[in-house]
Design a protein around this motif. Structure first.
Motif, PDB file in Angstrom:
ATOM      1  N   LEU A   1       5.476  -9.202  -5.483  1.00 50.74           N
ATOM      2  CA  LEU A   1       4.422  -9.059  -4.376  1.00 50.74           C
ATOM      3  C   LEU A   1       4.696 -10.236  -3.318  1.00 50.74           C
ATOM      4  CD1 LEU A   1       0.973  -8.660  -6.093  1.00 50.74           C
ATOM      5  CD2 LEU A   1       2.059  -6.882  -4.873  1.00 50.74           C
ATOM      6  N   ALA A   2       4.916 -11.287  -3.887  1.00 54.87           N
ATOM      7  CA  ALA A   2       5.527 -12.438  -2.937  1.00 54.87           C
ATOM      8  C   ALA A   2       6.959 -12.193  -2.252  1.00 54.87           C
ATOM      9  CB  ALA A   2       5.587 -13.756  -3.746  1.00 54.87           C
ATOM     10  N   GLU A   3       7.686 -11.835  -3.048  1.00 54.91           N
ATOM     11  CA  GLU A   3       9.225 -11.397  -2.626  1.00 54.91           C
ATOM     12  C   GLU A   3       9.209 -10.303  -1.646  1.00 54.91           C
ATOM     13  OE1 GLU A   3      13.293  -9.429  -4.230  1.00 54.91           O
ATOM     14  OE2 GLU A   3      12.197 -10.880  -5.650  1.00 54.91           O
ATOM     15  N   SER A   4       8.250  -9.435  -1.729  1.00 57.24           N
ATOM     16  CA  SER A   4       8.348  -8.217  -0.950  1.00 57.24           C
ATOM     17  C   SER A   4       7.303  -8.265   0.366  1.00 57.24           C
ATOM     18  CB  SER A   4       7.717  -7.004  -1.839  1.00 57.24           C
ATOM     19  OG  SER A   4       8.535  -6.812  -2.911  1.00 57.24           O
ATOM     20  N   GLY A   5       6.594  -9.347   0.309  1.00 62.18           N
ATOM     21  CA  GLY A   5       5.836  -9.797   1.625  1.00 62.18           C
ATOM     22  C   GLY A   5       4.518  -8.783   1.634  1.00 62.18           C
ATOM     23  N   VAL A   6       4.092  -8.434   0.602  1.00 59.58           N
ATOM     24  CA  VAL A   6       3.134  -7.470   0.529  1.00 59.58           C
ATOM     25  C   VAL A   6       1.759  -8.152   1.112  1.00 59.58           C
ATOM     26  CG1 VAL A   6       1.571  -6.409  -1.030  1.00 59.58           C
ATOM     27  CG2 VAL A   6       3.801  -6.019  -1.503  1.00 59.58           C
ATOM     28  N   THR A   7       1.280  -7.453   2.075  1.00 58.03           N
ATOM     29  CA  THR A   7      -0.307  -7.979   2.591  1.00 58.03           C
ATOM     30  C   THR A   7      -1.141  -7.453   1.907  1.00 58.03           C
ATOM     31  OG1 THR A   7       0.055  -6.197   4.279  1.00 58.03           O
ATOM     32  CG2 THR A   7       1.335  -8.255   4.704  1.00 58.03           C
ATOM     33  N   LEU A   8      -1.360  -6.234   1.600  1.00 60.70           N
ATOM     34  CA  LEU A   8      -2.577  -5.668   1.019  1.00 60.70           C
ATOM     35  C   LEU A   8      -2.337  -5.285  -0.496  1.00 60.70           C
ATOM     36  CD1 LEU A   8      -3.691  -3.652   3.889  1.00 60.70           C
ATOM     37  CD2 LEU A   8      -4.835  -5.621   3.172  1.00 60.70           C
ATOM     38  N   VAL A   9      -3.321  -5.330  -1.589  1.00 60.19           N
ATOM     39  CA  VAL A   9      -2.971  -4.797  -2.856  1.00 60.19           C
ATOM     40  C   VAL A   9      -4.277  -4.373  -3.432  1.00 60.19           C
ATOM     41  CG1 VAL A   9      -3.026  -6.992  -3.883  1.00 60.19           C
ATOM     42  CG2 VAL A   9      -1.593  -5.321  -5.166  1.00 60.19           C
ATOM     43  N   HIS A  10      -4.226  -3.438  -4.171  1.00 61.81           N
ATOM     44  CA  HIS A  10      -5.300  -3.249  -5.143  1.00 61.81           C
ATOM     45  C   HIS A  10      -4.949  -3.467  -6.586  1.00 61.81           C
ATOM     46  CE1 HIS A  10      -7.670  -0.405  -7.939  1.00 61.81           C
ATOM     47  NE2 HIS A  10      -8.500  -0.681  -7.193  1.00 61.81           N
ATOM     48  N   THR A  11      -6.248  -3.805  -7.243  1.00 61.89           N
ATOM     49  CA  THR A  11      -5.872  -3.975  -8.689  1.00 61.89           C
ATOM     50  C   THR A  11      -7.339  -3.780  -9.259  1.00 61.89           C
ATOM     51  OG1 THR A  11      -5.026  -5.146 -10.462  1.00 61.89           O
ATOM     52  CG2 THR A  11      -6.095  -6.689  -8.583  1.00 61.89           C
ATOM     53  N   VAL A  12      -7.282  -3.577 -10.812  1.00 66.43           N
ATOM     54  CA  VAL A  12      -8.257  -3.532 -11.726  1.00 66.43           C
ATOM     55  C   VAL A  12      -8.164  -4.818 -12.350  1.00 66.43           C
ATOM     56  CG1 VAL A  12      -9.070  -2.368 -13.654  1.00 66.43           C
ATOM     57  CG2 VAL A  12      -8.170  -1.302 -12.096  1.00 66.43           C
ATOM     58  N   PRO A  13      -9.598  -5.398 -12.563  1.00 59.52           N
ATOM     59  CA  PRO A  13      -9.547  -6.884 -13.152  1.00 59.52           C
ATOM     60  C   PRO A  13      -8.955  -7.080 -14.419  1.00 59.52           C
ATOM     61  CG  PRO A  13     -11.906  -6.039 -12.103  1.00 59.52           C
ATOM     62  CD  PRO A  13     -11.130  -5.117 -11.906  1.00 59.52           C
ATOM     63  N   THR A  14      -8.947  -6.097 -15.309  1.00 58.69           N
ATOM     64  CA  THR A  14      -8.076  -6.234 -16.537  1.00 58.69           C
ATOM     65  C   THR A  14      -6.718  -6.472 -16.275  1.00 58.69           C
ATOM     66  OG1 THR A  14      -9.691  -5.039 -17.800  1.00 58.69           O
ATOM     67  CG2 THR A  14      -7.519  -4.992 -18.742  1.00 58.69           C
ATOM     68  N   VAL A  15      -6.109  -5.448 -15.099  1.00 63.09           N
ATOM     69  CA  VAL A  15      -4.651  -5.442 -14.779  1.00 63.09           C
ATOM     70  C   VAL A  15      -4.356  -7.166 -14.266  1.00 63.09           C
ATOM     71  CG1 VAL A  15      -3.096  -4.665 -13.382  1.00 63.09           C
ATOM     72  CG2 VAL A  15      -4.674  -3.271 -14.556  1.00 63.09           C
ATOM     73  N   ALA A  16      -5.636  -7.492 -13.417  1.00 63.89           N
ATOM     74  CA  ALA A  16      -5.201  -8.849 -12.553  1.00 63.89           C
ATOM     75  C   ALA A  16      -5.097 -10.121 -13.599  1.00 63.89           C
ATOM     76  CB  ALA A  16      -6.480  -8.798 -11.515  1.00 63.89           C
ATOM     77  N   ARG A  17      -6.011  -9.912 -14.719  1.00 62.40           N
ATOM     78  CA  ARG A  17      -5.937 -10.885 -15.478  1.00 62.40           C
ATOM     79  C   ARG A  17      -4.400 -10.815 -16.380  1.00 62.40           C
ATOM     80  NH1 ARG A  17     -11.196  -8.722 -16.625  1.00 62.40           N
ATOM     81  NH2 ARG A  17     -12.699 -10.555 -16.067  1.00 62.40           N
ATOM     82  N   ALA A  18      -3.827  -9.594 -16.490  1.00 62.35           N
ATOM     83  CA  ALA A  18      -2.621  -9.837 -17.023  1.00 62.35           C
ATOM     84  C   ALA A  18      -1.542 -10.322 -16.506  1.00 62.35           C
ATOM     85  CB  ALA A  18      -2.359  -8.274 -17.539  1.00 62.35           C
ATOM     86  N   TRP A  19      -1.690  -9.994 -14.834  1.00 63.15           N
ATOM     87  CA  TRP A  19      -0.720 -10.507 -13.935  1.00 63.15           C
ATOM     88  C   TRP A  19      -0.737 -11.995 -13.918  1.00 63.15           C
ATOM     89  CZ3 TRP A  19      -2.099  -7.278  -8.852  1.00 63.15           C
ATOM     90  CH2 TRP A  19      -1.750  -6.146  -9.218  1.00 63.15           C
ATOM     91  N   LEU A  20      -2.018 -12.839 -14.045  1.00 63.55           N
ATOM     92  CA  LEU A  20      -2.169 -13.931 -14.147  1.00 63.55           C
ATOM     93  C   LEU A  20      -1.747 -14.876 -15.304  1.00 63.55           C
ATOM     94  CD1 LEU A  20      -5.725 -14.222 -12.428  1.00 63.55           C
ATOM     95  CD2 LEU A  20      -3.579 -14.793 -11.437  1.00 63.55           C
TER      96      LEU A  20
END
Length: 519
Positions: free
Chosen positions: A232-251
């Motif tokens: 997301l950082a490398e691609s310069g994404v400005t808007l993203v959607h996620t599900v809480p369970t998925v966001a926890r895995a990302w973090l």
């Protein structure tokens, strides 16, 4: 938002004409300009027409996240077909069942897909650049209901997946409102990270393409949770959607020091959003942008309630207020509108609804009411909520996740939020098992610990008693390596949670991991 917006396909092709040289879709080093996207869309739509596929017929598109997927989806809508997105990773039996239940007349394989054939559903294969390869297409069938635009199957996180028939008009109106609400411009870059079988992917794919913005796709193939935030950082994404369970895995799996300076809005939906997750997202990523909590079953066209979170409240965040063209209220068991503060079933009425469950008239009649004065559709969600004095809708769980122990009634989501507020606990999932010989049900908490923690926090039960009634404190605490997620949406899959046997001690760590390791 008037309901008379141009169709989704017309909006996309409008940008192909106005900004032909702008980048429409990118995936790694591959790029399609809006001119190239328009050429690909036109080619696929022409082949559908030449093959005898008629407007109103269901066209399955089996594709990974790819440039070909974007072209195929727009082409099906341009042809006024009924889009059925399918994930190539689906088990063959599940995929076959969906094709049958949706009444698909053709299966369009977009990209390098090797999907098993299904009896009675011939294949239209689209490979690579705009060139189209036609294998064979079956006989024409009667069109579906007027205005039918897409079919999505529910996640199955609360039972057997159901096929929902969406409408072209409702999708176009929703995208028009969302573009305005988020202030989307051609400068935005919007990520498509959801599985093709999750209805949120409609927003992820079509919002940028109907706004002249860029649709950003992760690299082909599986993407590990730890790679998402750096991408997301490398691609310069400005808007993203996620599900809480998925966001926890990302973090949980992200490298140290990842920040998202370009990201201006993150949208959460699909599961309860807690203050602990919001705090972790802002703190770990040094995130200064907007956080929005959203609510809306697939049956009501993506989302119907919206809540920008400024100062999080303790525990589960409000679902917010209805978006334009929608209403939400609470009904008690006798179907009477409940006053402020009363917990009951959430009911949604919208002028931009769906057409109900495909092939299940009885369930449609039980959950939907059609024919309001303005063509509104009313849907009984099966979710429990309340509306406070300020008009904010709050979530209290599902009607089927209510538990009553020792005369105390509570909801599992509330217990999970209390657990996740404790230091060292990353995520919690609570299940029930029937009591023996008339004894009350027993609660088991499946706990995913934060990195660096390998034991249940000391004093956990005492801390829970400060937030929960004694009956709601789980009698079993199970440390797990991961929690299961549904394939399409990444939501917590409660049906796959493992309950320990009575002989197992608290804090046991199972050898098997349930976490889906890739998106």
């Amino acid at each position: 938002m008037t309901g008379r917006e141009p169709s989704v396909a017309a909006q996309v092709l409008g940008w192909c004409a106005r900004t032909p040289d702008a980048i429409a879709v990118s995936q790694g080093e591959r790029r399609w300009t809006y001119r190239e996207l328009g050429q690909a869309v036109g080619g696929v739509a022409a082949e559908l027409q030449a093959a005898g596929v008629r407007p109103g017929q269901v066209v399955a598109v089996t594709a990974h996240r790819s440039l070909a997927l974007a072209a195929a989806w727009v082409a099906v809508l341009l042809h006024r077909g009924v889009l059925l997105p399918l994930d190539p990773a689906l088990p063959p039996a599940a995929r076959s069942g969906m094709l049958t239940r949706a009444g698909a007349r053709v299966d369009l394989l977009a990209g390098n897909i090797d999907a098993p054939a299904h009896p009675g559903v011939p294949v239209l294969r689209v490979c690579g650049q705009p060139r189209v390869f036609l294998r064979r297409v079956g006989p024409a069938a009667d069109p579906g209901p007027v205005g039918a635009g897409y079919v999505f199957f529910t996640s199955g996180s609360t039972g057997v997946p159901k096929a929902i028939l969406g409408r072209h008009r409702s999708l176009a109106a929703f995208l028009t409102w969302l573009r305005s609400a988020l202030g989307v411009t051609p400068a935005d870059r919007i990520a498509h990270l959801s599985g093709p079988g999750f209805d949120v992917s409609l927003r992820e794919v079509f919002l940028p393409l109907t706004s002249g913005a860029r649709l950003c796709l992760p690299p082909p193939g599986p993407v590990s949770p730890g790679a998402v935030l750096p991408w997301l950082a490398e691609s310069g994404v400005t808007l993203v959607h996620t599900v809480p369970t998925v966001a926890r895995a990302w973090l949980r799996f992200a490298p140290t020091g990842v920040h998202l300076p370009q990201l201006r809005a993150v949208l959460f939906s699909g599961e309860p959003l807690t203050d602990t997750l919001i705090t972790r997202w802002r703190t770990q990523l040094d995130y200064q942008g907007v956080i929005v909590n959203q609510y809306g079953p697939t049956e009501t066209t993506l989302i119907r309630c919206w809540h920008p979170v400024t100062m999080p409240v303790p525990g589960i965040q409000p679902l917010g207020r209805p978006i334009p063209g929608s209403e939400a209220w609470i009904e008690d068991p006798s179907d009477v509108h409940a006053p402020a503060g009363t917990v009951g079933e959430i009911v949604i009425r919208t002028a931009y609804g769906t057409s109900g469950y495909l092939g299940d008239d009885a369930l449609t009649a039980a959950k939907f009411t059609f024919g309001g004065p303005g063509g509104e559709v009313t849907y009984r969600t099966g979710d429990l909520g309340s509306i406070d004095e300020d008009g904010l809708l709050h979530f209290h769980g599902r009607t089927d996740d209510q538990v009553k122990i020792h005369g105390v009634r509570f909801h599992l989501h509330g217990v999970e939020a209390a657990l996740e507020a404790q230091p060292g606990i990353d995520q919690a999932a609570v299940t029930t098992e029937p009591g023996v010989d008339g004894s009350p049900p027993r609660l088991t908490a499946h706990l995913l610990l934060c990195a660096g923690h390998d034991r249940i926090p000391a004093g956990l039960r005492a801390a829970l008693l400060d937030r929960l009634p004694a009956a709601a404190v789980p009698s079993r605490l199970l440390v797990v390596d991961a929690l299961p997620r549904t394939l399409a949406s990444g939501k917590l899959d409660r049906h796959r949670l493992t309950t320990p046997t009575p002989s197992e001690p608290h804090g046991i760590r199972p050898a098997a991991s349930h976490l889906k390791d890739t998106l």
